[in-house]
Design a protein around this motif. Structure first.
Motif, PDB file in Angstrom:
ATOM      1  N   UNK A  14     -14.069   7.585  14.425  1.00 31.60           N
ATOM      2  CA  UNK A  14     -13.692   7.261  13.051  1.00 31.60           C
ATOM      3  C   UNK A  14     -12.299   6.645  13.075  1.00 31.60           C
ATOM      4  N   UNK A  15     -12.114   5.586  12.333  1.00 27.88           N
ATOM      5  CA  UNK A  15     -10.799   4.941  12.278  1.00 27.88           C
ATOM      6  C   UNK A  15      -9.774   5.919  11.700  1.00 27.88           C
ATOM      7  N   UNK A  16      -8.619   6.050  12.348  1.00 28.80           N
ATOM      8  CA  UNK A  16      -7.634   7.029  11.897  1.00 28.80           C
ATOM      9  C   UNK A  16      -6.636   6.468  10.882  1.00 28.80           C
ATOM     10  N   UNK A  17      -6.781   5.224  10.478  1.00 30.91           N
ATOM     11  CA  UNK A  17      -5.701   4.589   9.727  1.00 30.91           C
ATOM     12  C   UNK A  17      -5.717   4.848   8.225  1.00 30.91           C
ATOM     13  N   UNK A  18      -6.864   5.158   7.642  1.00 27.21           N
ATOM     14  CA  UNK A  18      -6.823   5.412   6.194  1.00 27.21           C
ATOM     15  C   UNK A  18      -7.976   6.303   5.776  1.00 27.21           C
ATOM     16  N   UNK A  19      -7.983   6.656   4.484  1.00 26.67           N
ATOM     17  CA  UNK A  19      -8.928   7.642   3.974  1.00 26.67           C
ATOM     18  C   UNK A  19     -10.344   7.098   3.838  1.00 26.67           C
ATOM     19  N   UNK A  20     -10.545   5.794   4.030  1.00 28.64           N
ATOM     20  CA  UNK A  20     -11.905   5.250   3.945  1.00 28.64           C
ATOM     21  C   UNK A  20     -12.781   5.854   5.048  1.00 28.64           C
ATOM     22  N   UNK A  50     -11.169  -3.517   8.595  1.00 26.43           N
ATOM     23  CA  UNK A  50     -10.060  -4.305   8.064  1.00 26.43           C
ATOM     24  C   UNK A  50      -9.091  -4.627   9.216  1.00 26.43           C
ATOM     25  N   UNK A  51      -8.028  -5.382   8.970  1.00 27.74           N
ATOM     26  CA  UNK A  51      -7.104  -5.716  10.073  1.00 27.74           C
ATOM     27  C   UNK A  51      -6.512  -4.495  10.770  1.00 27.74           C
ATOM     28  N   UNK A  52      -6.293  -3.409  10.023  1.00 21.64           N
ATOM     29  CA  UNK A  52      -5.746  -2.211  10.685  1.00 21.64           C
ATOM     30  C   UNK A  52      -6.771  -1.641  11.662  1.00 21.64           C
ATOM     31  N   UNK A  53      -8.017  -1.516  11.193  1.00 22.27           N
ATOM     32  CA  UNK A  53      -9.064  -0.988  12.066  1.00 22.27           C
ATOM     33  C   UNK A  53      -9.310  -1.904  13.251  1.00 22.27           C
ATOM     34  N   UNK A  54      -9.211  -3.211  13.019  1.00 21.67           N
ATOM     35  CA  UNK A  54      -9.428  -4.169  14.110  1.00 21.67           C
ATOM     36  C   UNK A  54      -8.358  -4.035  15.180  1.00 21.67           C
ATOM     37  N   UNK A  55      -7.211  -3.459  14.810  1.00 26.88           N
ATOM     38  CA  UNK A  55      -6.114  -3.289  15.767  1.00 26.88           C
ATOM     39  C   UNK A  55      -6.098  -1.876  16.360  1.00 26.88           C
ATOM     40  N   UNK A 120       7.161  15.531   0.851  1.00 24.84           N
ATOM     41  CA  UNK A 120       6.287  15.463   2.021  1.00 24.84           C
ATOM     42  C   UNK A 120       5.381  14.241   1.907  1.00 24.84           C
ATOM     43  N   UNK A 121       5.255  13.502   3.000  1.00 28.57           N
ATOM     44  CA  UNK A 121       4.262  12.426   3.037  1.00 28.57           C
ATOM     45  C   UNK A 121       3.421  12.614   4.284  1.00 28.57           C
ATOM     46  N   UNK A 122       2.143  12.882   4.065  1.00 29.38           N
ATOM     47  CA  UNK A 122       1.235  13.112   5.182  1.00 29.38           C
ATOM     48  C   UNK A 122       0.830  11.794   5.814  1.00 29.38           C
ATOM     49  N   UNK A 123       0.360  11.864   7.030  1.00 30.68           N
ATOM     50  CA  UNK A 123      -0.058  10.669   7.752  1.00 30.68           C
ATOM     51  C   UNK A 123      -1.509  10.335   7.462  1.00 30.68           C
ATOM     52  N   UNK A 124      -1.822   9.036   7.538  1.00 31.93           N
ATOM     53  CA  UNK A 124      -3.191   8.599   7.275  1.00 31.93           C
ATOM     54  C   UNK A 124      -4.159   9.109   8.337  1.00 31.93           C
ATOM     55  N   UNK A 125      -3.645   9.518   9.470  1.00 33.01           N
ATOM     56  CA  UNK A 125      -4.533   9.977  10.535  1.00 33.01           C
ATOM     57  C   UNK A 125      -4.929  11.442  10.360  1.00 33.01           C
ATOM     58  N   UNK A 126      -4.395  12.113   9.352  1.00 28.74           N
ATOM     59  CA  UNK A 126      -4.760  13.516   9.140  1.00 28.74           C
ATOM     60  C   UNK A 126      -6.221  13.611   8.700  1.00 28.74           C
ATOM     61  N   UNK A 127      -6.914  14.616   9.195  1.00 25.48           N
ATOM     62  CA  UNK A 127      -8.269  14.851   8.699  1.00 25.48           C
ATOM     63  C   UNK A 127      -8.211  15.829   7.518  1.00 25.48           C
ATOM     64  N   UNK A 128      -9.375  16.149   6.953  1.00 25.88           N
ATOM     65  CA  UNK A 128      -9.440  17.016   5.766  1.00 25.88           C
ATOM     66  C   UNK A 128      -8.724  18.346   5.989  1.00 25.88           C
TER      67      UNK A 128
END
Ligand code: SF4
Length: 152
Positions: A14-20, A50-55, A120-128
């Protein structure tokens, strides 16, 4: 000329970059990642990214990736290597000191039990589960400003 993925194992991820949470296929051979691409079987992205996932490949395979903790003291120009334990102790101490100094128990006759001095700002790579634990901890400390990079 052999195809670069010859003999590679395909690992769904699973792509770790965003909540999608787009599905990815990771091609691995001899313990090394050769390629990462969108998973056509994923109902979320149907093979697209998307470009993030492609990278995503360079997230794992990148000689410029930092593998040691770096700290830049106030007003310093250079970064210094520090042990992880040192950083964890420093963060814990600063959070505790700031919370104790700024904690508000009551406002306008109402109990609020909060501090607005820490955010606090959590990272996009965090899981549920990680996000759940993070919010529990931050709410327990009395934080009001809680956000996640995946929503930014
Ligand atoms: S960053 Fe892009 S590829 Fe990754 S989950 Fe989000 S939308 Fe999908």
């Amino acid at each position: 000329m052999p195809f670069k993925l010859d003999g590679a194992r395909t690992v769904p991820s699973v792509c770790p970059y965003c909540a999608v949470g787009c599905g990815l296929l990771v091609h691995v051979r001899d313990g090394r990642i050769l390629n990462i691409e969108g998973d056509p079987a994923s109902p979320i992205n149907e093979g697209t990214v998307c470009p993030k996932g492609a990278a995503a490949f360079q997230l794992a395979v990148n000689p410029n990736r930092l593998t040691k903790l770096l700290y830049r003291p106030p007003r310093a120009r250079a970064w210094e290597e520090r042990p992880l334990d040192w950083a964890m102790d420093r963060i814990a101490r600063l959070v505790r000191e700031t919370r104790e100094r700024t904690f508000v128990r009551e406002s306008g006759g109402m109990p609020v039990h909060r501090t607005t001095a820490i955010a606090s700002i959590g990272g996009a790579v965090f899981d549920n589960e990680e996000n759940y634990l993070l919010v529990k901890l931050m709410r327990g400390l009395g934080l009001v400003g809680i956000e996640n990079q995946a929503r930014v």
